[in-house]
Motif scaffolding. Sequence first.
Motif, mmCIF file in Angstrom:
data_model
loop_
_atom_site.group_PDB
_atom_site.id
_atom_site.type_symbol
_atom_site.label_atom_id
_atom_site.label_comp_id
_atom_site.label_asym_id
_atom_site.label_seq_id
_atom_site.Cartn_x
_atom_site.Cartn_y
_atom_site.Cartn_z
ATOM 1 N N MET A 1 0.838 -1.219 0.000
ATOM 2 C CA MET A 1 0.000 0.000 0.000
ATOM 3 C C MET A 1 0.868 1.262 0.000
ATOM 4 O O MET A 1 1.841 1.354 0.742
ATOM 5 C CB MET A 1 -0.880 0.034 1.260
ATOM 6 C CG MET A 1 -2.181 -0.733 1.130
ATOM 7 S SD MET A 1 -3.332 0.095 0.042
ATOM 8 C CE MET A 1 -4.054 1.265 1.164
ATOM 9 N N ILE A 2 0.486 2.247 -0.801
ATOM 10 C CA ILE A 2 1.218 3.509 -0.796
ATOM 11 C C ILE A 2 0.715 4.356 0.369
ATOM 12 O O ILE A 2 -0.501 4.466 0.582
ATOM 13 C CB ILE A 2 0.996 4.266 -2.122
ATOM 14 C CG1 ILE A 2 1.429 3.395 -3.299
ATOM 15 C CG2 ILE A 2 1.738 5.590 -2.129
ATOM 16 C CD1 ILE A 2 1.002 3.937 -4.641
ATOM 17 N N ASN A 3 1.648 4.947 1.117
ATOM 18 C CA ASN A 3 1.245 5.817 2.216
ATOM 19 C C ASN A 3 0.900 7.198 1.644
ATOM 20 O O ASN A 3 1.761 7.885 1.105
ATOM 21 C CB ASN A 3 2.412 5.911 3.203
ATOM 22 C CG ASN A 3 2.042 6.776 4.387
ATOM 23 O OD1 ASN A 3 1.034 7.482 4.338
ATOM 24 N ND2 ASN A 3 2.845 6.727 5.431
ATOM 25 N N LEU A 4 -0.375 7.578 1.796
ATOM 26 C CA LEU A 4 -0.820 8.841 1.185
ATOM 27 C C LEU A 4 -0.813 10.011 2.167
ATOM 28 O O LEU A 4 -1.276 11.095 1.852
ATOM 29 C CB LEU A 4 -2.222 8.676 0.604
ATOM 30 C CG LEU A 4 -2.341 7.682 -0.553
ATOM 31 C CD1 LEU A 4 -3.788 7.568 -0.995
ATOM 32 C CD2 LEU A 4 -1.491 8.112 -1.737
ATOM 33 N N SER A 5 -0.264 9.795 3.342
ATOM 34 C CA SER A 5 -0.393 10.846 4.346
ATOM 35 C C SER A 5 0.405 12.112 4.006
ATOM 36 O O SER A 5 0.187 13.155 4.595
ATOM 37 C CB SER A 5 0.007 10.323 5.717
ATOM 38 O OG SER A 5 1.330 9.866 5.635
ATOM 39 N N TYR A 6 1.344 12.011 3.054
ATOM 40 C CA TYR A 6 2.107 13.200 2.693
ATOM 41 C C TYR A 6 1.546 13.879 1.440
ATOM 42 O O TYR A 6 2.194 14.696 0.824
ATOM 43 C CB TYR A 6 3.580 12.843 2.462
ATOM 44 C CG TYR A 6 4.280 12.530 3.750
ATOM 45 C CD1 TYR A 6 4.678 13.559 4.596
ATOM 46 C CD2 TYR A 6 4.518 11.217 4.122
ATOM 47 C CE1 TYR A 6 5.315 13.277 5.790
ATOM 48 C CE2 TYR A 6 5.152 10.928 5.318
ATOM 49 C CZ TYR A 6 5.543 11.956 6.150
ATOM 50 O OH TYR A 6 6.167 11.687 7.330
ATOM 51 N N ARG A 7 0.338 13.510 1.056
ATOM 52 C CA ARG A 7 -0.216 14.109 -0.170
ATOM 53 C C ARG A 7 -0.360 15.618 -0.032
ATOM 54 O O ARG A 7 -0.568 16.148 1.053
ATOM 55 C CB ARG A 7 -1.594 13.500 -0.488
ATOM 56 C CG ARG A 7 -1.464 12.152 -1.142
ATOM 57 C CD ARG A 7 -2.792 11.725 -1.661
ATOM 58 N NE ARG A 7 -3.243 12.573 -2.752
ATOM 59 C CZ ARG A 7 -4.446 12.501 -3.283
ATOM 60 N NH1 ARG A 7 -5.328 11.655 -2.832
ATOM 61 N NH2 ARG A 7 -4.786 13.283 -4.269
#
Length: 461
Positions: free
Chosen positions: A1-7
């Motif tokens: 899974m890609i961590n999207l928290s830095y979007r």
Amino acid sequence: MINLSYRFIMKNVTVIIGTKWGDEGKGKIAAKESKDAKLVIRATGGNNAGHTVIYKGKSIALHLIPGGIVYPQTTCIIGPGVVVDPDVLISEINLLKKHGVPNIEKRLKISGRAHVIMPYHKDLDVLYEKLKENPVGTTKRGIGPCYSDKDNRIGIRMYDLLLPKDAIKKKIKEATKLHNQNFLTNGMQNCIVNSDKLALICNNWKSILKDYITDITPLISKSLEDNDKIVVEGAQAFRLDIDHGDYPMVTSSNPVTAGTLCGAALPPQSLNMVIGIDKAYNSRVGNGPFPTELEASIDENGNVFKNDKQLEGDIIRELGHEYGTTTQRPRRCGWMDAVILRTAKYTCGIDYLCINHLDTLGKIGLKLGYIKICTAYNYQGKVIDYYPDDIGVTGKMPIPIYETLNGGFEISSDCKSYDDLPELAKRFISIIEKTSNIKVRYVGIGPANDDLIEINTDSKL
Ligand code: GDP
Ligand code: IMO
Ligand code: MG
């Protein structure tokens, strides 16, 4: 899974876009929107633009510096997508200082990446127009030739002005090899570039402008991080866009929203709001299609001629004071074309509209006894609700289908809200909304930055 928290999640950018052929009153709205902004950015074009703002009751025409400069908390940026005539910039800085606008030295930043309009660009603009059978009617400010050199990768940038004299001289020499041949073969020997002299002129520009020229990216990154309000003051307009406008009767940049973001060095995700600016009647300066244009006493060279009969276009021009802010040319005038707005909505992503000059439209109606709005076109035997893309190919002009409102109106000085507007004005606004499928949020009732009536508050805004 890609961590999207830095979007990327900051959405703090408001873009002001002209929806027709320019001069819709963008400067006034950019100034108004800048009241609570941190950064205000000019992104495209150069001093082909003329934006009027009011400072302490006085009207100031700005060609390069964003109108938001009138608010002291702003930092104003001339972005990498702009082409800069240093002489014009210097006179504009002096003009603002003369008007008492504070702290220009601290608050004005010029991207080193912006390209310089050299004197030879202005000469080339004249030459190219002269060589064309159907000239564009450019402002002759050197805009097109400067952008062509940029695309050819022989442009001189604001950063280059900071180079030692010999280094810039070398760049000028290289950039002007072909231009000089063009001048020579077209009888413009007097325009052949003397790189020594021009390098000296550049040195002089450097001495005045060096502290303004900078890398603007850290400033923009910081404002995005801090979630400051950023306003992008669009110049020119949708139908003048080189890719989406009336090619070839266009300018040489991309004034649509996407081009404006690019020219301001802003990422698309930062976009919060696009305000489309229009006038209650329309105008165009220079050549090219204008479906709702009205007859006027303007000759083929663009000059007003004496005519005992005042034509409809003359009446609008005189009541709206429609003379170019940059070139003083009389503007061609016509009725509001709401069909173009519908097309602009989707190409420019317009969230809501500001319609200026409602006061002038009322006067036009009183003088003529009627007001018209174009709500569809008859084009090649079909009724259509969009601006056709192929006018340049078919050579056929779309024929406007109008709704007519009888009479005119006066907007009194105590008119402060939508409810205070005359019924005819309300009807006009609702026809625009129905045709364009865009909400009108503000109407302009005078030239001052705050001469606006808010008429729609949508929870999403
Ligand atoms: P821009 O290029 O889009 O910034 O527009 P310009 O400044 O070239 O032209 C707009 C002109 O209309 C300026 O002279 C403004 O002062 C004037 N103006 C803007 N809004 C209004 C309005 O609502 N009513 C009236 N009467 N004048 C307006
Ligand atoms: P603002 O920002 C009106 C028009 C010129 C010409 C065409 C190409 O004040 O709305 P150029 O010199 O750009 O190569 O000319 O574009 N034009 C404008 N018309 N308002 C402007 O700017 C314009 N900027 C360019 O008249 O038809
Ligand atoms: Mg203008």
